[in-house]
Structure formats: C-alpha cells, structure tokens
Design a protein around this motif. Structure first.
Motif, PDB file in Angstrom:
ATOM      1  N   ARG A 223     -62.058  28.295 -31.023  1.00  0.00           N
ATOM      2  CA  ARG A 223     -60.610  28.226 -30.831  1.00  0.00           C
ATOM      3  C   ARG A 223     -60.028  29.509 -30.246  1.00  0.00           C
ATOM      4  O   ARG A 223     -58.885  29.505 -29.765  1.00  0.00           O
ATOM      5  CB  ARG A 223     -59.928  27.928 -32.168  1.00  0.00           C
ATOM      6  N   GLU A 224     -60.781  30.603 -30.270  1.00  0.00           N
ATOM      7  CA  GLU A 224     -60.296  31.856 -29.709  1.00  0.00           C
ATOM      8  C   GLU A 224     -60.676  32.039 -28.250  1.00  0.00           C
ATOM      9  O   GLU A 224     -60.334  33.064 -27.657  1.00  0.00           O
ATOM     10  CB  GLU A 224     -60.836  33.037 -30.525  1.00  0.00           C
ATOM     11  N   ARG A 225     -61.366  31.082 -27.674  1.00  0.00           N
ATOM     12  CA  ARG A 225     -61.786  31.226 -26.276  1.00  0.00           C
ATOM     13  C   ARG A 225     -60.610  30.997 -25.334  1.00  0.00           C
ATOM     14  O   ARG A 225     -59.605  30.380 -25.692  1.00  0.00           O
ATOM     15  CB  ARG A 225     -62.929  30.259 -25.971  1.00  0.00           C
ATOM     16  N   SER A 226     -60.797  31.454 -24.094  1.00  0.00           N
ATOM     17  CA  SER A 226     -59.677  31.483 -23.155  1.00  0.00           C
ATOM     18  C   SER A 226     -59.183  30.092 -22.788  1.00  0.00           C
ATOM     19  O   SER A 226     -57.973  29.877 -22.654  1.00  0.00           O
ATOM     20  CB  SER A 226     -60.103  32.229 -21.881  1.00  0.00           C
ATOM     21  N   PHE A 227     -60.083  29.112 -22.625  1.00  0.00           N
ATOM     22  CA  PHE A 227     -59.627  27.791 -22.200  1.00  0.00           C
ATOM     23  C   PHE A 227     -58.824  27.098 -23.300  1.00  0.00           C
ATOM     24  O   PHE A 227     -57.913  26.315 -23.013  1.00  0.00           O
ATOM     25  CB  PHE A 227     -60.800  26.922 -21.745  1.00  0.00           C
ATOM     26  N   VAL A 228     -59.132  27.382 -24.568  1.00  0.00           N
ATOM     27  CA  VAL A 228     -58.341  26.818 -25.664  1.00  0.00           C
ATOM     28  C   VAL A 228     -56.980  27.500 -25.720  1.00  0.00           C
ATOM     29  O   VAL A 228     -55.945  26.845 -25.932  1.00  0.00           O
ATOM     30  CB  VAL A 228     -59.087  26.957 -27.004  1.00  0.00           C
ATOM     31  N   GLU A 229     -56.957  28.817 -25.520  1.00  0.00           N
ATOM     32  CA  GLU A 229     -55.679  29.533 -25.492  1.00  0.00           C
ATOM     33  C   GLU A 229     -54.808  29.042 -24.342  1.00  0.00           C
ATOM     34  O   GLU A 229     -53.581  28.917 -24.490  1.00  0.00           O
ATOM     35  CB  GLU A 229     -55.935  31.038 -25.347  1.00  0.00           C
ATOM     36  N   ALA A 230     -55.426  28.733 -23.197  1.00  0.00           N
ATOM     37  CA  ALA A 230     -54.655  28.236 -22.061  1.00  0.00           C
ATOM     38  C   ALA A 230     -54.048  26.870 -22.367  1.00  0.00           C
ATOM     39  O   ALA A 230     -52.887  26.606 -22.046  1.00  0.00           O
ATOM     40  CB  ALA A 230     -55.551  28.149 -20.829  1.00  0.00           C
TER      41      ALA A 230
END
Length: 366
Positions: A223-230
């Motif tokens: 959940r901390e990866r960039s695509f989830v943040e995006a």
C-alpha cells in the motif's frame, strides 16, 4: 465532476490513464489482445517451466478422472472379480478381435480390474476413480472459501488499518487459537454431514486465519508503493484500489496458499474418514484405507497390501501435482515474465511504423 469548455458544453473529466489513443483497433484485434494477455501468454509461461508443466498435467488428469472417469468406469460393487486380485494380474489387459474388411484382427483393447480387487471383490481402480469427484468438491468448497475470506479480510485490514485492522486481526487470532482438528471433529459429529461441499466448508472453516494475517503483512508493504499512492491521490474508491492495484500484486502469494489449503483439505478429509469421524456414506480414499486395515490388516499381509498402498500413492501423487503447479503459478503471475511471453497482435503495424520516415529525425541537412 464536470468541467466547462469554452463553447459552453459540459463534458466529463477524464482520468489520465483513461485517455483514448488516436488510433483505434477492430473488435477482432481487441479480442485477440485480450485472449493473448489472459490465456495464451499465461499458458506459454506455464509451459516453459517443467514444474508447472508436470503439475498441470497431473491436476488435469485428476480432474478428468473425477468427471469423465466416473462415466466410463463401472460403479464398484461386490463380486466384480476374485478376492484380493493383485495389480496387473494375469488377464488385466487383452485385445479383443475386430473384423476389418472381412479379416479378424485383435485391435480392441480391454482392461479388467487393472489395480486388482479388495476383500469383497470390488475393483480398486473403480473405487479410486469414484472417490475422486467427492474429493474435488471438498477442495472446491473448502479451499476456495478459506482463500476468498482470507483475501478479503487480509487486504481490508492491511489497507484500512486502525479499528478495522484491530477488529479483523483479533478475530483471526481467536480463530487461530482454536485447535483445528478437534473443532472439525465436533462440528462433523454434530452435523453428521453427507454432502461433499458441506464437508469441505467444515474442513476449511478455520484455515483462513493464518492466510489472512500473512496477506495483511504483504498489503502493509504494497500500500505504500507509488502506484497505490497515485490511485489514492486520484480519488479512487477503496474497493477499486484493492481489486485493481493491491490484489493482483499478491496473486502469486495467494495462489500458493490456495494450493496449500487444497492439500490441507485432502489430508484432513482422508484422516477423518480413516478415523471414522466422517460417515461412510460416500467413497473416499480414507474409507478405502480404513477398510483395508480393519478388514484384512493390509499393513501386515502382502496379499492385501495393494488395497491400502494404492490410495496412499494416489494422495501423494495428487499432492505433488498441486505443489508443482503452485510453483509454476508464481511464474504466471509475475508481470515481467508474462510481458516477455505476450505476443503483440499489432507487431506488423509496429514494424511498418518503424520503417516509415520520422519527420523529427529525417531532417534534410544543408
């Protein structure tokens, strides 16, 4: 939301990743691309790994045995043959004569009690085949139920955190502290289940807790990866983020645990049938082992040893097939490996575009 254009028309805002390309492709090409992405490429990945290949063949053979095999093999009954016929006995295979153009030739193969018989003259092979459908139903009910519940609760707990995480993890901890086998034995004794689907649900009733906690730990990092943040910054809903971004990234992990849950269903059902906890209302490999031991002491006499070792070998082979297939599933769900096996249906168009002059590079020089 809606945005106002200069001409006064109101149009729906588009997300960046929903922008449509200038070039369109036909419906047939779209179907080919979807088939290549979802069917052909995964099959290529699986077939390139010998473990997945062998495991896939073994699993498919068991599925065929539990579906088509029960139709072509007679239902076992007392007196199918002599008592305690050994596997591959004299006469297990023969060629019956067939008339071809007025000439009689031995071309029709016949199999007779290929794996021998038990103390009542029932065919061992027929018992193995007719016990397979109930086992497949138990796996389908128990393993699928526990995997789905664990995936939903584990991803929700890991992504949402807070009170939701604490509530779900408390429930899973309580479930993990309950001894699994005694719980199943109590429920089976109280309900006296006869339906294989119900037996599978009972066997998988507490298998979800450990997988749910493991999936939660994986989600905490994903959940901390960039695509989830995006996706979160774009305002997508939680179910959309879980389904589109997080769960696909965990599919290799989930598939391996699904196979482990399936193996657990097999071993638990066979053990409970062998112990007599589950009723002998249907054929099962555990029932065969129980009868072989209690009726003729199959472990101590060579005459009936095949009666108990045949279902044991059947269980072991099925388990090995599931393990090998799960190891291949790790390759199938790896996006980098799948991308290397995807065949682009528009490769010809791409080659033509590469050969066409590029106005940005083919600039005449003075």
């Amino acid at each position: 939301m809606a945005s106002q254009q200069s001409d006064g028309e109101t149009v729906a805002d588009e997300l960046p990743f929903k922008t449509t390309a200038d070039t369109t492709i036909s419906r047939q090409e779209q179907i080919r691309q979807v088939a290549d992405r979802t069917v052909i490429a995964p099959f290529r990945v699986m077939w390139s790994d010998w473990r997945a290949k062998v495991g896939f063949v073994i699993v498919v053979l068991y599925i065929l045995m539990g579906t088509i095999g029960v139709l072509v093999n007679p239902t076992p009954y007392t007196g199918m043959g002599e008592r305690y016929l050994q596997p591959f006995h004299d006469g297990w295979f023969s060629l019956q004569p067939v008339s071809v153009g007025g000439i009689t030739l031995p071309l029709d193969p016949r199999f007779h009690l290929i794996l021998g018989t038990d103390a009542m003259g029932q065919g061992i092979w027929s018992q193995i085949v007719h016990a397979t459908p109930a086992m497949l139903k138990m796996i389908l009910a128990g393993a699928v139920f526990s995997t789905i519940v664990a995936t939903i609760l584990g991803t929700l707990a890991g992504y949402k955190g807070g009170l939701t995480d604490r509530a779900i993890m408390t429930l899973s901890d309580i479930t993990m502290t309950i001894p699994g086998l005694p719980l199943v034995m109590i429920i089976a004794a109280a309900l006296d289940p006869k339906n294989p689907y119900l037996i599978g649900l009972i066997l998988g009733i507490n298998n979800w807790a450990g997988l749910s906690r493991a999936i939660r730990s994986q989600v905490l990092s994903v959940r901390e990866r960039s695509f989830v943040e995006a996706s979160r910054a774009m305002g997508l809903s939680t179910p959309r983020i879980l389904i589109d971004d997080i769960i696909p990234d965990l599919m290799a992990y989930i598939s391996i645990h699904f196979v482990q849950a399936a193996r657990g269903i097999i071993f638990e059902s066979v053990a409970l049938y062998y112990l007599g906890v589950l009723p002998f209302t249907t054929l099962n490999w555990g029932v065969m082992m129980n009868l072989s031991y209690t009726t003729s002491g199959a472990l101590y006499t060579w005459q009936s040893a095949h009666w108990i070792f045949t279902p044991m070998i059947t269980i072991a082979l099925f388990s090995v097939g599931l393990i090998l297939f799960s190891q291949g599933m790790d390759q199938i769900f790896n996006p980098r490996i799948r991308a290397r096996h995807v065949k682009s249906v528009s490769s010809a168009d791409t080659d033509e575009e590469d050969e066409a002059p590029n106005p940005m590079t083919d600039v005449p020089t003075n």
